[in-house]
Design a protein around this motif. Sequence first.
Motif, PDB file in Angstrom:
ATOM      1  N   GLU A  74      -3.389 -12.258  -3.394  1.00  0.00           N
ATOM      2  CA  GLU A  74      -3.026 -12.896  -4.866  1.00  0.00           C
ATOM      3  C   GLU A  74      -4.125 -11.630  -5.839  1.00  0.00           C
ATOM      4  N   ARG A  75      -5.049 -11.319  -5.293  1.00  0.00           N
ATOM      5  CA  ARG A  75      -5.969 -10.305  -6.221  1.00  0.00           C
ATOM      6  C   ARG A  75      -6.269  -9.298  -5.072  1.00  0.00           C
ATOM      7  N   PHE A  76      -6.039  -8.086  -5.566  1.00  0.00           N
ATOM      8  CA  PHE A  76      -6.398  -6.992  -4.703  1.00  0.00           C
ATOM      9  C   PHE A  76      -6.757  -5.850  -5.807  1.00  0.00           C
ATOM     10  N   ASP A  77      -8.075  -5.467  -5.865  1.00  0.00           N
ATOM     11  CA  ASP A  77      -8.451  -4.562  -6.671  1.00  0.00           C
ATOM     12  C   ASP A  77      -9.303  -3.344  -6.198  1.00  0.00           C
ATOM     13  N   LEU A  78      -8.855  -2.175  -6.398  1.00  0.00           N
ATOM     14  CA  LEU A  78      -9.527  -1.034  -5.745  1.00  0.00           C
ATOM     15  C   LEU A  78     -10.105   0.048  -6.649  1.00  0.00           C
ATOM     16  N   ASP A  79     -11.606   0.283  -6.490  1.00  0.00           N
ATOM     17  CA  ASP A  79     -11.993   1.575  -7.207  1.00  0.00           C
ATOM     18  C   ASP A  79     -12.629   2.553  -5.885  1.00  0.00           C
ATOM     19  N   ALA A  80     -11.392   3.050  -5.372  1.00  0.00           N
ATOM     20  CA  ALA A  80     -11.716   4.054  -4.289  1.00  0.00           C
ATOM     21  C   ALA A  80     -10.495   4.623  -3.824  1.00  0.00           C
ATOM     22  N   GLU A  81     -10.497   5.537  -2.988  1.00  0.00           N
ATOM     23  CA  GLU A  81      -9.461   5.857  -2.540  1.00  0.00           C
ATOM     24  C   GLU A  81      -8.523   5.063  -1.713  1.00  0.00           C
TER      25      GLU A  81
END
Length: 306
Positions: A74-81
Amino acid sequence: MTDLVIRPLVAGEENLFESMPDPLPQLRQVSYADGIAGGGYRPENTWVALRAGRVIGRAAWLLPPGAVGAPWLERFDLDAEPEVGAALLRAAHEALGGPHRYYAAMPAHWRRRPEVLAVVEAPMAAARLAGLVERGERVRLSWTGTPLPTTSGRYTFRSAADAAEINAMVARISEPDVLTGKEIALAVGGVDLATDPLAWLNGPTEAWRIATDAGEPVGLVGTAGDACYPLIAYLGLLDEAVRGELLAEVVRVLATGGAREVLADVDAHRVVVLAELERTGFRRLRSRVLFEPAAGTPSGSVVTPG
């Protein structure tokens, strides 16, 4: 990926998940803290990727209490490659018994918004690298008091006589226009809202509205105003010409009952339905893009939301 740590949360680490700034604060979503309190989110189903102690990726699988199916992402956040996100998903998939469906929430009209694309492209690429395939998109719309179109007077609207009449009409409608909450119906109750709506919408059958043309039923609509918040749970047609007037009728009934907002979910490819909703005064709130395990990929899911 030097010094990268990927692991599930442990109880009491909810603040670690929340320490990553929300990349799309304009989205209306249940907060992680509320999800933990309600039992849908669990630490063991929540994974983070850390670099130098900072959360650079987070993923939370949701499974409401009492659900018959498997958790979905439901939640998937990414501050990377994207490779970091893919490593995070693969590690979690191994622990969860295989990949499950992923519902990527997006602001309305996300494809036309460069600032949104800059946020969502990395997690979507990561999902693909981890073996998930994009399968479709659903749009959520909201009516919040806009004046309704006038009706032609051609159609008559009445309450359904009983469950048998509703089921008989459902059996004749091959593809309903609106199915709001079908993912939850399938995941929690194992119910296909398109073919067996009364197994999920257990309110009074007289709340269902039927549109007739010269006495012949041509449209059916069921709401869920008492179950959660006012929404058009099911709307199906036997004559497409009634679509606009049946939409206006159901919104009018809900507004008369006190609704200040009415929600509706529609598959993004149903452009005619979307246009009619917008003509009725609905505005797009968000989209959810569905990713599923690629064909031949083992999954721990038996019944998952769809």
